[in-house]
Design an enzyme around this catalytic site. Structure first.
Site, short mmCIF file in Angstrom:
data_model
loop_
_atom_site.label_atom_id
_atom_site.label_comp_id
_atom_site.label_asym_id
_atom_site.label_seq_id
_atom_site.Cartn_x
_atom_site.Cartn_y
_atom_site.Cartn_z
N LYS A 1 0.85 -1.20 0.00
CA LYS A 1 0.00 0.00 0.00
C LYS A 1 0.88 1.24 0.00
CE LYS A 1 0.99 1.22 4.44
NZ LYS A 1 1.78 2.39 4.81
N GLY B 1 7.53 1.69 4.55
CA GLY B 1 6.25 2.38 4.69
C GLY B 1 5.24 1.87 3.67
N GLY C 1 3.88 -1.27 3.94
CA GLY C 1 2.98 -2.22 4.59
C GLY C 1 3.17 -3.68 4.24
N GLY D 1 4.64 -6.32 5.80
CA GLY D 1 4.29 -7.28 6.86
C GLY D 1 2.78 -7.37 7.02
N ASP E 1 -2.30 -1.59 9.90
CA ASP E 1 -2.56 -1.61 8.46
C ASP E 1 -3.14 -2.94 7.96
OD1 ASP E 1 -1.50 0.93 8.34
OD2 ASP E 1 0.51 0.24 7.78
P1 ATP Z 1 4.22 0.08 7.51
O1 ATP Z 1 3.84 1.08 6.50
O2 ATP Z 1 3.12 -0.91 7.83
O3 ATP Z 1 4.88 0.65 8.73
P2 ATP Z 1 6.83 -0.93 6.87
O4 ATP Z 1 7.26 -1.10 5.45
O5 ATP Z 1 7.44 0.18 7.64
O6 ATP Z 1 5.27 -0.85 6.78
P3 ATP Z 1 7.41 -3.67 7.15
O7 ATP Z 1 8.51 -3.57 6.20
O8 ATP Z 1 6.20 -4.39 6.74
O9 ATP Z 1 7.02 -2.22 7.66
O10 ATP Z 1 7.92 -4.33 8.50
C1 ATP Z 1 8.75 -3.69 9.41
C2 ATP Z 1 9.38 -4.74 10.35
O11 ATP Z 1 8.44 -5.75 10.70
C3 ATP Z 1 10.53 -5.47 9.71
O12 ATP Z 1 11.73 -4.80 9.97
C4 ATP Z 1 10.50 -6.86 10.34
O13 ATP Z 1 11.34 -6.91 11.47
C5 ATP Z 1 9.07 -7.04 10.83
N1 ATP Z 1 8.26 -8.03 10.07
C6 ATP Z 1 7.40 -8.88 10.62
N2 ATP Z 1 6.77 -9.60 9.67
C7 ATP Z 1 7.23 -9.20 8.48
C8 ATP Z 1 6.94 -9.60 7.14
N3 ATP Z 1 6.05 -10.55 6.83
N4 ATP Z 1 7.59 -8.93 6.16
C9 ATP Z 1 8.49 -7.95 6.47
N5 ATP Z 1 8.80 -7.57 7.72
C10 ATP Z 1 8.18 -8.18 8.73
#
Ligand code: ATP
Length: 290
Positions: A13, A97, A99, A101, A135
């Site tokens: 997203k 950022g 999403g 995970g 999210d």
């Molecule tokens: P958001 O916008 O939801 O904050 P993001 O891109 O910042 O997304 P992700 O990359 O999804 O966040 O995840 C951040 C942390 O979550 C990773 O550093 C990892 O340690 C942990 N994590 C747990 N499950 C997952 C997964 N399935 N994929 C990636 N990271 C995961």
């Protein structure tokens, strides 16, 4: 014999807009956001097995993975000896950022429900989703949604027109919790204008949408990773983007382009500079059968 495995696409997203409206007593931030599914996806394969939950996802394998936690939550209320093997091939960059995970967790909830003959209603899955992370509920529905609360209260918006984006991810990621702490030091709360967003999305006018892009977390994340500002400025000034914004808490920055061709041209420039870069577009679903 009933099906024992399922393959799913779990879509990333972007936040076309994100306003922090306040902070709750428990420390969580209240927000308003325009969330949009895009065509970058992780590949999630679920295989039913007895008892054990296993999750393979490269360096994010094991019980800390949000998809593992989703499966755990799913089985908790079912009196069953069922387990599942979850295999995830990541394409969504981590700490971007975008999403990733949350998307994997949403795919796991929907996939397990499908494999086990729909023991839960969509409302029950949405409740599990909000327990897992802000999210995840969005990723279950996908498309274009207004999100409020901590991100779990969703309201459908007119679907966005087909928009093309170039997404650039600086090598350094942003720790979401740290971005919010930095915002608390001097960030100002604000609100989004639902009606204006509804009107612009319904009109399909790319320029109107570009003029509404806004993210209250940008300044905080730019302090932590100054490259975010540089990439955003380059996208706007040197690459003719209609608008550019950091997604979520960063560090990925998306540029809204006039056409796919323009997006490809810009992507080539970043690829030559060894950046992680994607050309993608809006999609209408958060999870899809592979
Ligand atoms: P958001 O916008 O939801 O904050 P993001 O891109 O910042 O997304 P992700 O990359 O999804 O966040 O995840 C951040 C942390 O979550 C990773 O550093 C990892 O340690 C942990 N994590 C747990 N499950 C997952 C997964 N399935 N994929 C990636 N990271 C995961």
């Amino acid at each position: 014999m009933s099906q024992s495995h399922l393959e799913l696409f779990a879509y990333a997203k972007i936040n076309l807009a994100l306003a922090i409206t306040g902070r709750r007593e428990d420390g969580y931030h209240e927000l308003e956001s325009i969330m949009q599914s895009i065509g970058i996806y992780d590949f999630v394969r679920l295989t039913l097995q007895r008892e054990e939950i296993e999750c393979y996802c490269g360096e994010f394998s094991g019980p800390e993975n949000l998809a593992f936690k989703a499966a755990q939550r799913f089985f908790r209320d079912l009196n069953t000896s069922q387990g599942v093997k979850i295999e995830i091939q990541k394409a969504i960059p981590v700490q971007g950022g975008l999403g990733g995970g949350s998307a994997d967790a949403a795919a796991t909830l929907l996939g397990l429900n499908n494999l086990l003959g729909n023991p839960y209603t969509i409302e029950e899955l949405e409740k599990f989703a909000s327990e897992l992370g802000a999210d995840v509920a969005f990723c279950l529905r996908g498309g274009t949604q207004w999100a409020a609360g901590v991100g779990e209260r969703l309201r459908k918006l007119p679907k966005a027109p087909k928009l093309y984006f170039v997404i650039v991810k600086p090598p350094q990621g942003v720790d979401t919790a740290l971005a919010y702490r930095t915002f608390d030091e001097e960030g100002k709360t604000s609100h989004l204008d639902y009606l204006q967003w509804e009107k612009s999305l319904a009109s399909g006018d790319k320029n109107a949408i570009a003029s509404l892009l806004h993210n209250d977390l940008e300044q905080a994340s730019m302090k932590l990773v100054p490259e975010i500002l540089r990439v955003k400025e380059e996208l706007l000034v040197e690459n003719g983007c209609l608008g550019a914004l950091m997604s979520g808490s960063g560090s990925a920055v998306f540029g809204l382009m006039d056409s796919k061709e323009e997006a490809m041209k810009t992507a080539t420039k970043y690829r030559e500079k060894n950046y992680a870069v994607w050309v993608t577009n809006t999609v209408e679903r958060g999870v899809c059968h592979g």
